[in-house]
Motif scaffolding. Structure first.
Motif, PDB file in Angstrom:
ATOM      1  N   LYS A   1       0.903  -1.223   0.154  1.00  0.00           N
ATOM      2  CA  LYS A   1      -0.083  -0.070   0.166  1.00  0.00           C
ATOM      3  C   LYS A   1       0.847   1.300  -0.107  1.00  0.00           C
ATOM      4  CE  LYS A   1      -4.436  -1.800   0.751  1.00  0.00           C
ATOM      5  NZ  LYS A   1      -5.561  -1.142  -0.001  1.00  0.00           N
ATOM      6  N   LEU A   2       2.047   1.154   0.424  1.00  0.00           N
ATOM      7  CA  LEU A   2       2.985   2.228   0.545  1.00  0.00           C
ATOM      8  C   LEU A   2       3.790   2.480  -0.780  1.00  0.00           C
ATOM      9  CD1 LEU A   2       4.362   1.815   4.126  1.00  0.00           C
ATOM     10  CD2 LEU A   2       2.592   3.499   3.304  1.00  0.00           C
ATOM     11  N   GLY A   3       3.620   1.367  -1.502  1.00  0.00           N
ATOM     12  CA  GLY A   3       4.287   1.506  -2.960  1.00  0.00           C
ATOM     13  C   GLY A   3       5.623   0.563  -3.126  1.00  0.00           C
ATOM     14  N   TYR A   4       5.828  -0.475  -2.088  1.00  0.00           N
ATOM     15  CA  TYR A   4       6.776  -1.537  -2.187  1.00  0.00           C
ATOM     16  C   TYR A   4       6.369  -2.641  -2.979  1.00  0.00           C
ATOM     17  CZ  TYR A   4       9.109   1.476   1.016  1.00  0.00           C
ATOM     18  OH  TYR A   4       9.631   2.676   1.815  1.00  0.00           O
ATOM     19  N   LEU A   5       7.302  -3.364  -3.387  1.00  0.00           N
ATOM     20  CA  LEU A   5       7.188  -5.039  -3.539  1.00  0.00           C
ATOM     21  C   LEU A   5       7.715  -5.497  -2.582  1.00  0.00           C
ATOM     22  CD1 LEU A   5       6.871  -7.771  -5.032  1.00  0.00           C
ATOM     23  CD2 LEU A   5       8.959  -7.276  -6.304  1.00  0.00           C
ATOM     24  N   ALA A   6       6.576  -6.223  -1.613  1.00  0.00           N
ATOM     25  CA  ALA A   6       7.224  -6.742  -0.471  1.00  0.00           C
ATOM     26  C   ALA A   6       6.885  -8.356  -0.444  1.00  0.00           C
ATOM     27  CB  ALA A   6       6.303  -6.404   0.940  1.00  0.00           C
ATOM     28  N   ILE A   7       8.039  -9.064   0.074  1.00  0.00           N
ATOM     29  CA  ILE A   7       8.008 -10.623  -0.254  1.00  0.00           C
ATOM     30  C   ILE A   7       8.538 -11.194   0.984  1.00  0.00           C
ATOM     31  CG2 ILE A   7      10.159 -10.295  -1.423  1.00  0.00           C
ATOM     32  CD1 ILE A   7       9.225 -12.764  -3.069  1.00  0.00           C
ATOM     33  N   ALA A   8       7.767 -12.102   1.368  1.00  0.00           N
ATOM     34  CA  ALA A   8       8.175 -12.838   2.750  1.00  0.00           C
ATOM     35  C   ALA A   8       8.307 -14.521   2.327  1.00  0.00           C
ATOM     36  CB  ALA A   8       7.290 -12.703   3.799  1.00  0.00           C
ATOM     37  N   PRO A   9       9.594 -14.973   2.114  1.00  0.00           N
ATOM     38  CA  PRO A   9       9.881 -16.417   1.850  1.00  0.00           C
ATOM     39  C   PRO A   9       9.733 -17.015   3.185  1.00  0.00           C
ATOM     40  CG  PRO A   9      11.955 -15.264   1.988  1.00  0.00           C
ATOM     41  CD  PRO A   9      10.881 -14.165   2.242  1.00  0.00           C
ATOM     42  N   GLU A  10       9.177 -18.436   3.110  1.00  0.00           N
ATOM     43  CA  GLU A  10       9.055 -19.183   4.016  1.00  0.00           C
ATOM     44  C   GLU A  10      10.462 -19.859   4.478  1.00  0.00           C
ATOM     45  OE1 GLU A  10       8.429 -20.387   7.031  1.00  0.00           O
ATOM     46  OE2 GLU A  10       6.216 -20.158   6.472  1.00  0.00           O
ATOM     47  N   LEU A  11      11.191 -19.437   5.441  1.00  0.00           N
ATOM     48  CA  LEU A  11      12.612 -19.612   5.552  1.00  0.00           C
ATOM     49  C   LEU A  11      12.838 -20.935   6.386  1.00  0.00           C
ATOM     50  CD1 LEU A  11      13.806 -15.987   5.858  1.00  0.00           C
ATOM     51  CD2 LEU A  11      14.123 -17.481   4.066  1.00  0.00           C
ATOM     52  N   PHE A  12      11.752 -21.469   7.192  1.00  0.00           N
ATOM     53  CA  PHE A  12      11.890 -22.929   7.818  1.00  0.00           C
ATOM     54  C   PHE A  12      11.391 -24.193   7.011  1.00  0.00           C
ATOM     55  CE2 PHE A  12      10.261 -19.941  11.571  1.00  0.00           C
ATOM     56  CZ  PHE A  12      11.501 -19.521  11.721  1.00  0.00           C
ATOM     57  N   VAL A  13      11.201 -23.884   5.743  1.00  0.00           N
ATOM     58  CA  VAL A  13      10.457 -24.928   5.084  1.00  0.00           C
ATOM     59  C   VAL A  13      11.177 -26.058   4.972  1.00  0.00           C
ATOM     60  CG1 VAL A  13      11.317 -24.211   2.707  1.00  0.00           C
ATOM     61  CG2 VAL A  13       9.092 -25.419   2.938  1.00  0.00           C
ATOM     62  N   ARG A  14      12.661 -26.196   4.864  1.00  0.00           N
ATOM     63  CA  ARG A  14      13.233 -27.514   4.685  1.00  0.00           C
ATOM     64  C   ARG A  14      13.184 -28.265   6.021  1.00  0.00           C
ATOM     65  NH1 ARG A  14      15.840 -23.602   2.343  1.00  0.00           N
ATOM     66  NH2 ARG A  14      16.514 -23.748   0.332  1.00  0.00           N
ATOM     67  N   GLN A  15      13.201 -27.375   7.120  1.00  0.00           N
ATOM     68  CA  GLN A  15      13.028 -28.226   8.828  1.00  0.00           C
ATOM     69  C   GLN A  15      11.924 -28.494   9.072  1.00  0.00           C
ATOM     70  OE1 GLN A  15      15.160 -25.386   7.600  1.00  0.00           O
ATOM     71  NE2 GLN A  15      16.990 -26.827   7.627  1.00  0.00           N
ATOM     72  N   GLY A  16      10.589 -28.065   8.574  1.00  0.00           N
ATOM     73  CA  GLY A  16       9.360 -28.424   8.976  1.00  0.00           C
ATOM     74  C   GLY A  16       8.296 -27.376   8.892  1.00  0.00           C
ATOM     75  N   ASP A  17       6.893 -27.563   8.775  1.00  0.00           N
ATOM     76  CA  ASP A  17       5.915 -26.730   8.754  1.00  0.00           C
ATOM     77  C   ASP A  17       5.363 -26.093  10.229  1.00  0.00           C
ATOM     78  OD1 ASP A  17       3.550 -25.207   8.163  1.00  0.00           O
ATOM     79  OD2 ASP A  17       2.623 -26.780   7.276  1.00  0.00           O
ATOM     80  N   VAL A  18       5.864 -25.075  10.566  1.00  0.00           N
ATOM     81  CA  VAL A  18       5.387 -24.614  12.044  1.00  0.00           C
ATOM     82  C   VAL A  18       4.186 -24.109  12.228  1.00  0.00           C
ATOM     83  CG1 VAL A  18       7.952 -23.908  12.371  1.00  0.00           C
ATOM     84  CG2 VAL A  18       6.390 -22.413  11.544  1.00  0.00           C
ATOM     85  N   SER A  19       3.408 -23.813  11.131  1.00  0.00           N
ATOM     86  CA  SER A  19       2.015 -23.428  10.923  1.00  0.00           C
ATOM     87  C   SER A  19       1.199 -24.352  11.623  1.00  0.00           C
ATOM     88  CB  SER A  19       1.592 -22.899   9.738  1.00  0.00           C
ATOM     89  OG  SER A  19       1.419 -23.937   9.036  1.00  0.00           O
ATOM     90  N   LYS A  20       1.497 -25.867  11.561  1.00  0.00           N
ATOM     91  CA  LYS A  20       0.528 -26.665  12.058  1.00  0.00           C
ATOM     92  C   LYS A  20       0.580 -27.138  13.604  1.00  0.00           C
ATOM     93  CE  LYS A  20      -1.569 -26.996   8.070  1.00  0.00           C
ATOM     94  NZ  LYS A  20      -0.729 -25.973   7.449  1.00  0.00           N
ATOM     95  N   LEU A  21       1.950 -26.679  13.973  1.00  0.00           N
ATOM     96  CA  LEU A  21       2.232 -26.908  15.515  1.00  0.00           C
ATOM     97  C   LEU A  21       1.365 -26.016  16.367  1.00  0.00           C
ATOM     98  CD1 LEU A  21       6.268 -27.536  14.943  1.00  0.00           C
ATOM     99  CD2 LEU A  21       4.356 -28.997  14.727  1.00  0.00           C
TER     100      LEU A  21
END
Length: 275
Positions: A90-110
């Protein structure tokens, strides 16, 4: 995890939807940023051992945008981090967030912080630096201007913000939200922010809480002292009475006044340093 398993996992990994289970219950103060005037989506970023999932957002109109890397908390790239990306867009940026734990596991389900910490403790800093490099390369092919590159991160990502600013000379500036500053040197985490402060060339704004029980003010002062010996012109703001995660509007730790002030300071800081 061997390389074949890593590739297989990365090839099928996806981003979380909604909030991480361990982050619940969600506060009524949660901020929801809409996608009006934005393009948003998920990406699969090429890395040396597979495709890294990421969430991105940018304005609908425009030819090129400054890039902001948004580095996750220990909860991963869940709804809060995705919302922060939309706020930047909204402020005019290209913002990007990579999932940096993905090789070690899916923390969203814990469901517990202790389970998540077991995953996060296995993530090597070298892997994170390489993944962020790959993310910058991908963003530069998606209307992102790598000559106007910034980074920001929260908690775990706050520590990474300091380290990546020291790692990548293309970074123009950064904002580190309550990231740990000191620690033991290990094979996976050989250096911490205090160890790179004197050599840091990039101006980073540190945003910390005065009542953060996990980051003693003594370590904040130690970081300030080290920064004074260098040339980065970095600065640290401490919000008196604020706890850890005072920006996290979905959690009880949220402090609206401090969060809003820090968000404005970040915007001013980025503009002052050409992003």
């Amino acid at each position: 995890m061997n390389n074949l398993t890593r590739r297989q996992f990365l090839a099928t990994a996806t981003l979380a939807t909604g909030f991480a289970l361990a982050a619940r219950p969600i506060s009524a103060a949660v901020i929801k940023t809409d996608s009006k005037g934005l393009e948003t989506g998920t990406a699969q970023i090429p890395t040396a051992d597979g495709l890294l999932p990421a969430y991105w957002a940018r304005p609908t109109s425009g030819q090129v945008f400054p890039i902001v890397l948004v580095v996750q908390e220990i909860f991963g790239v869940h709804e809060h981090i995705q919302d922060v990306c939309r706020r930047f867009a909204k402020l005019g940026y290209l913002a990007i967030a990579p999932e940096l734990f993905v090789r070690q596991g899916d923390v969203s389900k814990l469901e517990s912080i202790d389970e998540i910490r077991k995953i996060v403790s296995k993530v090597p800093d070298a892997q994170v630096m390489a993944d962020l490099d790959a993310t910058v390369a991908w963003a530069s092919t998606q209307k992102g201007d790598r000559d106007r590159l910034a980074i920001t991160g929260f908690c775990w990502g706050g520590r990474i913000t300091w380290l990546y600013a020291a790692h990548n000379p293309q970074v123009k500036t950064g904002a580190a939200w309550y990231g740990r500053l000191v620690g033991n040197s290990t094979e996976l985490t050989p250096k911490h922010p205090v160890d790179v402060a004197a050599e840091l060339k990039v101006p980073v704004l540190g945003l910390y809480g005065g009542e953060d029980t996990g980051i003693p003010l003594g370590t904040v002062q130690q970081m300030r002292d080290r920064l004074k010996t260098g040339s980065s012109k970095s600065a640290i703001i401490v919000y008196e009475g604020a706890p850890h995660a005072f920006f996290a509007d979905y959690r009880p730790s949220y402090r609206q006044g401090d969060a809003q002030d820090a968000w404005q300071r970040l915007q001013t800081w980025f503009k002052q340093h050409g992003v």
